[in-house]
Design a protein around this motif. Sequence first.
Motif, PDB file in Angstrom:
ATOM      1  N   PHE A 154     -50.398 -44.789  76.048  1.00 52.45           N
ATOM      2  CA  PHE A 154     -49.945 -46.170  75.953  1.00 52.45           C
ATOM      3  C   PHE A 154     -48.431 -46.248  75.754  1.00 52.45           C
ATOM      4  N   THR A 155     -47.918 -45.405  74.879  1.00 52.45           N
ATOM      5  CA  THR A 155     -46.483 -45.404  74.604  1.00 52.45           C
ATOM      6  C   THR A 155     -45.693 -44.877  75.796  1.00 52.45           C
ATOM      7  N   ALA A 156     -46.182 -43.804  76.399  1.00 50.45           N
ATOM      8  CA  ALA A 156     -45.483 -43.191  77.533  1.00 50.45           C
ATOM      9  C   ALA A 156     -45.450 -44.129  78.738  1.00 50.45           C
ATOM     10  N   ASN A 157     -46.484 -44.939  78.918  1.00 46.53           N
ATOM     11  CA  ASN A 157     -46.510 -45.859  80.048  1.00 46.53           C
ATOM     12  C   ASN A 157     -45.331 -46.834  79.980  1.00 46.53           C
ATOM     13  N   ASP A 158     -45.102 -47.427  78.819  1.00 43.13           N
ATOM     14  CA  ASP A 158     -43.966 -48.342  78.663  1.00 43.13           C
ATOM     15  C   ASP A 158     -42.640 -47.609  78.822  1.00 43.13           C
ATOM     16  N   LEU A 159     -42.564 -46.416  78.266  1.00 40.54           N
ATOM     17  CA  LEU A 159     -41.332 -45.634  78.366  1.00 40.54           C
ATOM     18  C   LEU A 159     -41.009 -45.313  79.825  1.00 40.54           C
ATOM     19  N   TRP A 160     -42.011 -44.826  80.561  1.00 38.67           N
ATOM     20  CA  TRP A 160     -41.783 -44.477  81.970  1.00 38.67           C
ATOM     21  C   TRP A 160     -41.459 -45.711  82.802  1.00 38.67           C
ATOM     22  N   LYS A 161     -42.123 -46.828  82.493  1.00 31.23           N
ATOM     23  CA  LYS A 161     -41.850 -48.054  83.246  1.00 31.23           C
ATOM     24  C   LYS A 161     -40.396 -48.488  83.052  1.00 31.23           C
ATOM     25  N   THR A 162     -39.910 -48.400  81.823  1.00 34.44           N
ATOM     26  CA  THR A 162     -38.518 -48.755  81.540  1.00 34.44           C
ATOM     27  C   THR A 162     -37.557 -47.807  82.252  1.00 34.44           C
ATOM     28  N   LYS A 163     -37.811 -46.514  82.134  1.00 32.91           N
ATOM     29  CA  LYS A 163     -36.909 -45.519  82.728  1.00 32.91           C
ATOM     30  C   LYS A 163     -36.922 -45.597  84.253  1.00 32.91           C
ATOM     31  N   LEU A 164     -38.102 -45.728  84.849  1.00 33.53           N
ATOM     32  CA  LEU A 164     -38.181 -45.773  86.311  1.00 33.53           C
ATOM     33  C   LEU A 164     -37.560 -47.048  86.873  1.00 33.53           C
ATOM     34  N   SER A 165     -37.742 -48.175  86.185  1.00 28.03           N
ATOM     35  CA  SER A 165     -37.132 -49.412  86.682  1.00 28.03           C
ATOM     36  C   SER A 165     -35.607 -49.333  86.572  1.00 28.03           C
ATOM     37  N   TRP A 166     -35.104 -48.624  85.573  1.00 26.13           N
ATOM     38  CA  TRP A 166     -33.657 -48.452  85.432  1.00 26.13           C
ATOM     39  C   TRP A 166     -33.118 -47.533  86.543  1.00 26.13           C
ATOM     40  N   VAL A 167     -33.829 -46.451  86.819  1.00 23.72           N
ATOM     41  CA  VAL A 167     -33.389 -45.494  87.845  1.00 23.72           C
ATOM     42  C   VAL A 167     -33.526 -46.088  89.248  1.00 23.72           C
TER      43      VAL A 167
END
Length: 136
Positions: free
Chosen positions: A100-113
């Motif tokens: 659950f935590t990693a999903n939000d983290l990856w979504k933030t990082k991927l949208s930034w990249v």
Amino acid sequence: QRKLSRKELQWGEGLAMPPTPPREVPPLAKMLAGGTAGMMAKTAVSPIERVRILAQTGEAQGMSAYATAVKIVNEEGILGLWRGNTANCARVFPSKAVLFTANDLWKTKLSWVLGGDVRGLGFFSGSMAGITARYA
């Protein structure tokens, strides 16, 4: 800026509040929410899992799922349907917390990249979260 009439003030036209930015949820709270949700899901399906396991091990040979559930309740009581659920919850909590935590983290990082709203962002962030949870 124009003055609002009494009618507009009465019905609230033109008085829209500016959107407030979303509040950042701390990672520990996300982990707690994810782990709790995973435990609740496992607890909800635990009776079905118990019947399935008995059918797979041969203890319920020749019996329907309903008959197996009735046999468990008659021999062990209603709580017998949730036998073994504590071990399941102990196994699921850390996995779902990280997922659950990693999903939000990856979504933030991927949208930034990748630059903002990208088609399939949820799919890719979910895939990366699954990989993270698997190896964490």
